[in-house]
Design a protein around this motif. Structure first.
Motif, mmCIF file in Angstrom:
data_model
loop_
_atom_site.group_PDB
_atom_site.id
_atom_site.type_symbol
_atom_site.label_atom_id
_atom_site.label_comp_id
_atom_site.label_asym_id
_atom_site.label_seq_id
_atom_site.Cartn_x
_atom_site.Cartn_y
_atom_site.Cartn_z
ATOM 1 N N HIS A 1 0.837 -1.205 0.000
ATOM 2 C CA HIS A 1 0.000 0.000 0.000
ATOM 3 C C HIS A 1 0.873 1.257 0.000
ATOM 4 C CE1 HIS A 1 -2.730 2.409 3.113
ATOM 5 N NE2 HIS A 1 -2.462 3.138 2.063
ATOM 6 N N GLU B 1 1.794 4.067 -3.143
ATOM 7 C CA GLU B 1 1.673 5.530 -3.052
ATOM 8 C C GLU B 1 3.032 6.208 -3.237
ATOM 9 O OE1 GLU B 1 -0.373 6.590 0.551
ATOM 10 O OE2 GLU B 1 -2.131 5.397 0.037
ATOM 11 N N HIS C 1 -4.445 10.090 8.405
ATOM 12 C CA HIS C 1 -3.507 9.989 7.281
ATOM 13 C C HIS C 1 -4.263 10.052 5.948
ATOM 14 C CE1 HIS C 1 0.210 8.728 5.232
ATOM 15 N NE2 HIS C 1 -0.589 8.030 4.450
HETATM 16 FE FE LIG Z 1 -2.874 5.264 1.815
#
Ligand SMILES: [Fe+2]
Ligand SMILES: [Fe+2]
Length: 176
Positions: free
Chosen positions: A53, A57, A112
């Motif tokens: 993940h 990003e 976040h």
């Molecule tokens: Fe994320």
């Protein structure tokens, strides 16, 4: 223990990112549900998914003018490191640390997602980035200089959130 459920408030209108975030929420819920015997495996699944993940990003940022040491990627690094420390301590028999970290992650993740990830999703849409192919369709919208912040107004707030998770790795006397 703080628990996290998917809601529209977490959706950032970037399907691949949203799918990954939904999976994160599901895997964290599996950690919460796990009996002690299954907890290390459930945690490992969450750590491996989080590695991908965050890596996804980070790669999107690297493709769209973010500096490698930008604060969003740095927060990813700190959080993943803490999660790996949790796995190491669980391997030595300390399962409670995973319970505490899971609770901290449930508080950290919405912050976040709604700050750093939201700013990234906005940036990716602005430059016409296609996450599936890696093509930037509006390269003229890319900034001339490398981006060192997370691209959001809440940069420092979100950076503080990683410290909340980091503290979960410290021994605690009282645990909810
Ligand atoms: Fe994320
Ligand atoms: Fe992120």
């Amino acid at each position: 223990m703080a628990q996290l459920e998917w809601s529209d408030a977490l959706s950032l209108d970037l399907p691949l990112m949203d799918d990954t975030h939904r999976e994160f929420v599901d895997l964290l819920a599996a950690v919460d549900r796990a009996e002690d015997a299954q907890l290390p495996l459930a945690w490992q699944a969450l750590v491996e998914h989080t590695d991908q993940h965050f890596g996804q990003e980070d790669a999107w940022m690297a493709s769209t003018r973010f500096a490698s040491g930008n604060c969003h990627s740095m927060q990813h690094r700190v959080v993943l490191q803490v999660m790996r420390e949790g796995a190491a301590r669980a391997a030595q028999g300390d399962l409670q640390v995973l319970r505490v970290m899971a609770s901290e992650l449930a508080l950290w993740f919405p912050q976040h997602a709604q700050s750093m990830d939201a700013a990234l999703a906005l940036h990716l849409r602005r430059v016409g980035f296609d996450p599936a192919t890696g093509v930037v369709h509006a390269p003229q919208a890319l900034p001339g200089e490398l981006i060192h912040g997370c691209g959001g107004a809440t940069c420092s707030d979100a950076a503080d959130a990683s410290e909340d998770v980091a503290t979960a790795s410290a021994p605690r006397e009282a645990v909810a």
